[in-house]
Design a protein around this motif. Structure first.
Motif, mmCIF file in Angstrom:
data_model
loop_
_atom_site.group_PDB
_atom_site.id
_atom_site.type_symbol
_atom_site.label_atom_id
_atom_site.label_comp_id
_atom_site.label_asym_id
_atom_site.label_seq_id
_atom_site.Cartn_x
_atom_site.Cartn_y
_atom_site.Cartn_z
ATOM 1 N N PRO A 95 -1.354 -5.842 3.395
ATOM 2 C CA PRO A 95 -1.862 -5.118 2.222
ATOM 3 C C PRO A 95 -0.796 -4.548 1.293
ATOM 4 O O PRO A 95 -0.825 -4.794 0.091
ATOM 5 C CB PRO A 95 -2.721 -4.021 2.855
ATOM 6 C CG PRO A 95 -3.227 -4.638 4.110
ATOM 7 C CD PRO A 95 -2.084 -5.465 4.630
ATOM 8 N N LEU A 155 -8.452 -5.377 -1.513
ATOM 9 C CA LEU A 155 -8.052 -4.346 -0.557
ATOM 10 C C LEU A 155 -9.102 -3.244 -0.477
ATOM 11 O O LEU A 155 -9.391 -2.722 0.602
ATOM 12 C CB LEU A 155 -6.690 -3.759 -0.956
ATOM 13 C CG LEU A 155 -5.488 -4.701 -0.872
ATOM 14 C CD1 LEU A 155 -4.238 -4.012 -1.406
ATOM 15 C CD2 LEU A 155 -5.257 -5.166 0.559
ATOM 16 N N ARG A 160 -9.000 -1.229 2.900
ATOM 17 C CA ARG A 160 -7.576 -0.968 3.103
ATOM 18 C C ARG A 160 -7.023 0.036 2.100
ATOM 19 O O ARG A 160 -5.916 0.543 2.286
ATOM 20 C CB ARG A 160 -6.772 -2.277 3.023
ATOM 21 C CG ARG A 160 -7.274 -3.370 3.951
ATOM 22 C CD ARG A 160 -7.331 -2.916 5.406
ATOM 23 N NE ARG A 160 -6.041 -2.595 5.966
ATOM 24 C CZ ARG A 160 -5.270 -3.473 6.625
ATOM 25 N NH1 ARG A 160 -5.698 -4.714 6.795
ATOM 26 N NH2 ARG A 160 -4.110 -3.107 7.115
#
Length: 206
Positions: A95, A155, A160
């Motif tokens: 990420p 993401l 994330r």
């Protein structure tokens, strides 16, 4: 017809004997150099032709107007930058690394060290020749911002980064960092992506 399509059509045109690809490249390279040195309004097609080792009529057979030639030179640079990207897909990165790589690709000078000068020239021409800034937005700025926004959106969807992150605002901040670096006379634009991401990532993480 869009400006990019018009440039492609103009570059592909040219009846008669086959085009000399080496000459095309020489003209494009000289045009890019003169744009950075002089700006759009000041460049001379006669000087470009002479520096490329050809004649003005030869140049006009390839690109009917100065705008067509400049757009072709911009298109060449946009494609060259895209071709220079790492082959690993951003989606396959971790990420934070995906975030950094997408921010790195926002750098106007990623491929061409004179790109920030060109951006300033084109912004200065926004009223006289709006087509120039339009092609930069269409082919360079918007696609790179969209790529970063897509990375942030993915993401966010995967949990994330925080669900309330404004991906457009983050992308705009990241892009603006390159202009601030240039205007502050910080010469190392290569460090922008890491430093910006180091600063922003803690506030993005859930």
């Amino acid at each position: 017809m869009t400006s990019s399509a018009r440039a492609t059509t103009a570059a592909a045109a040219g009846p008669g004997r086959p085009r000399d690809a080496d000459l095309d490249t020489a003209i494009i390279q000289v045009t890019r150099e003169r744009l950075a040195e002089q700006g759009y309004s000041q460049i001379s097609l006669s000087e470009i032709a002479a520096a490329a080792g050809t004649t003005r009529p030869t140049l006009y057979r390839r690109w009917p107007t100065k705008l067509d030639l400049v757009i072709a030179a911009l298109e060449w640079g946009f494609q060259a930058q895209t071709d220079s990207y790492p082959t690993d897909a951003i989606a396959e990165l971790e990420p934070r690394e995906a975030f950094v790589e997408a921010v790195r690709r926002l750098d106007p000078a990623y491929f061409n060290e004179d790109a920030m000068l060109l951006m300033g020239n084109f912004m200065g021409e926004a009223r006289r020749t709006p087509e120039l800034l339009a092609i930069v937005r269409e082919r360079a700025v918007n696609p790179r911002l969209a790529q970063l926004e897509a990375v942030l959106q993915a993401l966010r969807d995967a949990g994330r980064i925080r669900p309330d992150v404004d991906v457009r605002a983050v992308a705009t901040l990241c892009f603006g960092a390159y202009f601030a670096t240039f205007l502050r006379e910080d010469t190392d634009h290569h460090a922008v992506a890491e430093s910006v991401c180091d600063t922003l990532w803690p506030s993005l993480a859930p």
